[in-house]
Scaffold this motif. Structure first.
Motif, PDB file in Angstrom:
ATOM      1  N   THR A   7       1.075  -1.258   0.314  1.00  0.00           N
ATOM      2  CA  THR A   7      -0.103  -0.399   0.039  1.00  0.00           C
ATOM      3  C   THR A   7       0.785   1.455  -0.218  1.00  0.00           C
ATOM      4  O   THR A   7       1.822   1.658   0.869  1.00  0.00           O
ATOM      5  CB  THR A   7      -1.067   0.141   1.210  1.00  0.00           C
ATOM      6  OG1 THR A   7      -1.780  -0.807   1.618  1.00  0.00           O
ATOM      7  CG2 THR A   7      -1.784   1.023   1.358  1.00  0.00           C
ATOM      8  N   ILE A   8       0.832   2.441  -1.001  1.00  0.00           N
ATOM      9  CA  ILE A   8       1.360   3.626  -1.394  1.00  0.00           C
ATOM     10  C   ILE A   8       0.577   4.590  -0.939  1.00  0.00           C
ATOM     11  O   ILE A   8      -0.115   4.667  -0.748  1.00  0.00           O
ATOM     12  CB  ILE A   8       1.680   3.881  -2.578  1.00  0.00           C
ATOM     13  CG1 ILE A   8       3.021   2.491  -2.962  1.00  0.00           C
ATOM     14  CG2 ILE A   8       2.679   4.547  -2.308  1.00  0.00           C
ATOM     15  CD1 ILE A   8       3.273   3.105  -4.567  1.00  0.00           C
ATOM     16  N   THR A   9       0.972   5.395   0.489  1.00  0.00           N
ATOM     17  CA  THR A   9       0.211   6.488   0.631  1.00  0.00           C
ATOM     18  C   THR A   9       0.629   7.687   0.458  1.00  0.00           C
ATOM     19  O   THR A   9       1.957   7.928   0.158  1.00  0.00           O
ATOM     20  CB  THR A   9       0.139   6.322   2.159  1.00  0.00           C
ATOM     21  OG1 THR A   9       1.787   6.525   3.227  1.00  0.00           O
ATOM     22  CG2 THR A   9      -0.603   5.318   3.294  1.00  0.00           C
ATOM     23  N   PRO A  10       0.014   8.683   0.350  1.00  0.00           N
ATOM     24  CA  PRO A  10       0.361  10.286  -0.209  1.00  0.00           C
ATOM     25  C   PRO A  10       0.859  11.074   0.947  1.00  0.00           C
ATOM     26  O   PRO A  10       1.501  10.541   2.093  1.00  0.00           O
ATOM     27  CB  PRO A  10      -0.616  10.821  -0.421  1.00  0.00           C
ATOM     28  CG  PRO A  10      -1.788  10.365   0.006  1.00  0.00           C
ATOM     29  CD  PRO A  10      -1.629   8.458   0.282  1.00  0.00           C
ATOM     30  N   SER A  11       2.010  12.578   0.825  1.00  0.00           N
ATOM     31  CA  SER A  11       2.482  12.496   1.769  1.00  0.00           C
ATOM     32  C   SER A  11       1.007  13.284   2.368  1.00  0.00           C
ATOM     33  O   SER A  11      -0.024  13.480   1.894  1.00  0.00           O
ATOM     34  CB  SER A  11       3.202  14.157   1.131  1.00  0.00           C
ATOM     35  OG  SER A  11       1.958  14.774  -0.156  1.00  0.00           O
ATOM     36  N   ALA A  12       1.123  14.207   3.946  1.00  0.00           N
ATOM     37  CA  ALA A  12      -0.184  13.891   4.796  1.00  0.00           C
ATOM     38  C   ALA A  12       0.656  15.541   5.437  1.00  0.00           C
ATOM     39  O   ALA A  12       1.502  15.859   5.426  1.00  0.00           O
ATOM     40  CB  ALA A  12      -0.394  13.331   5.309  1.00  0.00           C
ATOM     41  N   LEU A  13      -0.632  15.896   6.284  1.00  0.00           N
ATOM     42  CA  LEU A  13      -0.398  17.434   6.874  1.00  0.00           C
ATOM     43  C   LEU A  13       0.570  18.081   6.223  1.00  0.00           C
ATOM     44  O   LEU A  13       1.443  18.867   6.507  1.00  0.00           O
ATOM     45  CB  LEU A  13       0.712  16.657   8.240  1.00  0.00           C
ATOM     46  CG  LEU A  13      -0.958  15.767   9.077  1.00  0.00           C
ATOM     47  CD1 LEU A  13       0.492  15.882  10.370  1.00  0.00           C
ATOM     48  CD2 LEU A  13      -1.934  16.902   9.387  1.00  0.00           C
ATOM     49  N   MET A  14       0.278  18.758   4.831  1.00  0.00           N
ATOM     50  CA  MET A  14       1.158  19.657   3.932  1.00  0.00           C
ATOM     51  C   MET A  14       2.261  19.167   4.166  1.00  0.00           C
ATOM     52  O   MET A  14       3.466  19.781   4.171  1.00  0.00           O
ATOM     53  CB  MET A  14       0.680  21.162   5.150  1.00  0.00           C
ATOM     54  CG  MET A  14      -0.622  21.877   4.873  1.00  0.00           C
ATOM     55  SD  MET A  14      -0.334  23.748   5.314  1.00  0.00           S
ATOM     56  CE  MET A  14       0.072  23.195   7.572  1.00  0.00           C
ATOM     57  N   LYS A  15       2.196  18.137   3.949  1.00  0.00           N
ATOM     58  CA  LYS A  15       3.878  17.316   3.003  1.00  0.00           C
ATOM     59  C   LYS A  15       4.690  17.064   4.336  1.00  0.00           C
ATOM     60  O   LYS A  15       5.815  16.776   4.089  1.00  0.00           O
ATOM     61  CB  LYS A  15       4.667  18.239   2.383  1.00  0.00           C
ATOM     62  CG  LYS A  15       3.575  17.695   1.039  1.00  0.00           C
ATOM     63  CD  LYS A  15       4.339  19.021  -0.445  1.00  0.00           C
ATOM     64  CE  LYS A  15       3.234  18.495  -1.477  1.00  0.00           C
ATOM     65  NZ  LYS A  15       4.497  19.080  -2.703  1.00  0.00           N
ATOM     66  N   ILE A  16       4.124  17.683   5.378  1.00  0.00           N
ATOM     67  CA  ILE A  16       4.716  17.602   6.766  1.00  0.00           C
ATOM     68  C   ILE A  16       5.359  15.284   6.977  1.00  0.00           C
ATOM     69  O   ILE A  16       6.416  15.066   7.072  1.00  0.00           O
ATOM     70  CB  ILE A  16       4.293  17.329   8.577  1.00  0.00           C
ATOM     71  CG1 ILE A  16       4.621  18.953   8.017  1.00  0.00           C
ATOM     72  CG2 ILE A  16       5.149  17.102   9.169  1.00  0.00           C
ATOM     73  CD1 ILE A  16       4.052  19.909   9.203  1.00  0.00           C
ATOM     74  N   ILE A  17       4.325  14.634   6.152  1.00  0.00           N
ATOM     75  CA  ILE A  17       3.994  13.328   6.662  1.00  0.00           C
ATOM     76  C   ILE A  17       4.732  13.069   5.225  1.00  0.00           C
ATOM     77  O   ILE A  17       3.481  13.288   3.601  1.00  0.00           O
ATOM     78  CB  ILE A  17       3.169  12.407   6.392  1.00  0.00           C
ATOM     79  CG1 ILE A  17       2.650  12.877   8.808  1.00  0.00           C
ATOM     80  CG2 ILE A  17       3.641  11.480   6.871  1.00  0.00           C
ATOM     81  CD1 ILE A  17       1.995  12.562   9.509  1.00  0.00           C
ATOM     82  N   SER A  18       5.890  12.448   4.740  1.00  0.00           N
ATOM     83  CA  SER A  18       6.308  11.888   2.937  1.00  0.00           C
ATOM     84  C   SER A  18       5.527  11.113   2.752  1.00  0.00           C
ATOM     85  O   SER A  18       5.003  10.037   3.622  1.00  0.00           O
ATOM     86  CB  SER A  18       7.618  11.923   3.015  1.00  0.00           C
ATOM     87  OG  SER A  18       8.547  11.427   3.760  1.00  0.00           O
ATOM     88  N   PRO A  19       5.995  10.418   1.671  1.00  0.00           N
ATOM     89  CA  PRO A  19       5.092   9.528   1.247  1.00  0.00           C
ATOM     90  C   PRO A  19       5.327   8.060   1.975  1.00  0.00           C
ATOM     91  O   PRO A  19       6.545   8.298   2.163  1.00  0.00           O
ATOM     92  CB  PRO A  19       5.133   9.230  -0.525  1.00  0.00           C
ATOM     93  CG  PRO A  19       5.502  10.823  -0.810  1.00  0.00           C
ATOM     94  CD  PRO A  19       5.788  11.705   0.272  1.00  0.00           C
ATOM     95  N   ARG A  20       4.448   7.091   1.916  1.00  0.00           N
ATOM     96  CA  ARG A  20       4.723   5.368   2.746  1.00  0.00           C
ATOM     97  C   ARG A  20       4.133   4.967   1.738  1.00  0.00           C
ATOM     98  O   ARG A  20       3.221   4.635   1.061  1.00  0.00           O
ATOM     99  CB  ARG A  20       4.448   5.424   4.368  1.00  0.00           C
ATOM    100  CG  ARG A  20       5.103   6.086   5.603  1.00  0.00           C
ATOM    101  CD  ARG A  20       6.327   7.558   5.794  1.00  0.00           C
ATOM    102  NE  ARG A  20       6.465   7.595   6.445  1.00  0.00           N
ATOM    103  CZ  ARG A  20       6.838   8.973   6.858  1.00  0.00           C
ATOM    104  NH1 ARG A  20       7.460   9.698   5.976  1.00  0.00           N
ATOM    105  NH2 ARG A  20       7.550   8.976   8.271  1.00  0.00           N
ATOM    106  N   ASP A  21       4.846   3.532   2.420  1.00  0.00           N
ATOM    107  CA  ASP A  21       4.730   2.418   1.638  1.00  0.00           C
ATOM    108  C   ASP A  21       5.016   0.815   2.687  1.00  0.00           C
ATOM    109  O   ASP A  21       5.939   1.002   3.454  1.00  0.00           O
ATOM    110  CB  ASP A  21       5.456   1.784   1.027  1.00  0.00           C
ATOM    111  CG  ASP A  21       6.479   1.168   0.546  1.00  0.00           C
ATOM    112  OD1 ASP A  21       7.825   1.727   1.596  1.00  0.00           O
ATOM    113  OD2 ASP A  21       7.326   0.153  -0.163  1.00  0.00           O
TER     114      ASP A  21
END
Length: 211
Positions: free
Chosen positions: A99-113
């Motif tokens: 599962t690939i997730t997008p960045s979050a919280l105005m890109k404070i959290i970078s994409p994850r898998d």
């Protein structure tokens, strides 16, 4: 194959234990539709979150929205899922997913898998369980551009509402280590808001995406 089946079985067992464990939960969000609570995880140095709510569709319809499929419905409604890939099917009920997730919280959290084994099963009362936990797979090592996160035993129970077969009682558990160097306050804020969004988007999906 057996290590994956064993991991899936453990995830399902842990989900049952979480379902029966009523102690220690602290409320972090409550509305007319949902209840979200948390407590420290026993799996890692983070929290486990519990989401409870009623969905306006049968459990089978909810399953169609949450079950792992390449290019399936999950990518269409879940804003925290950018892409979901089936790496290997172990049998009809167990598979390995990325599962690939997008960045979050105005890109404070970078994409994850996240790489997980997922098991789906139904009991004699019509409750459908989707249980998952992190695994490793030789065909899917950590990839450049993504922080490899880890999901600990998590998933959801979709149960028929007594007296109203057109609705589903949703009970979900989430415990994800986002890894990286993120402050706990950022992680806690992200989960509190994203779980509410998860429910809202799923409630819409079961009526608009499932015929």
């Amino acid at each position: 194959m057996e290590p994956y089946r064993a991991a899936a079985a453990r995830a399902a067992e842990q989900m049952q234990l979480y379902r029966e464990d009523l102690s220690g939960w602290r409320s972090c969000k409550r509305t007319n539709e949902i209840s979200i609570s948390w407590k420290p995880s026993t799996e890692f140095h983070g929290n486990i979150y519990k989401l409870e709510g009623i969905l306006p569709a049968k459990p089978e319809a909810v399953l169609r929205c949450i079950k792992p499929e390449d290019g399936g419905l999950r990518e269409k409604w879940d804003k925290n899922v950018k892409e979901l890939l089936i790496i290997e099917r172990i049998d009809d009920n167990i598979c390995i997913t990325r599962t690939i997730t997008p960045s979050a919280l105005m890109k404070i959290i970078s994409p994850r898998d996240f790489l997980d084994v997922v098991q789906i099963k139904q009991d004699e009362n019509g409750t459908i369980l989707s249980a998952a936990t992190n695994v490793e797979h030789p065909e899917c090592p950590p990839a450049p551009g993504y922080v490899r996160g880890r999901n600990y035993p998590c998933g959801c129970f979709c149960s028929p509402v007594p007296g109203d077969p057109g609705k589903t009682q949703l009970l979900s558990f989430f415990q994800s280590d986002l890894c990286g160097n993120l402050p706990h306050s950022i992680v806690d804020s992200f989960f509190a808001s994203s779980l509410a969004e998860f429910y809202s988007n799923l409630a819409k999906a079961v009526t608009t995406l499932v015929a």
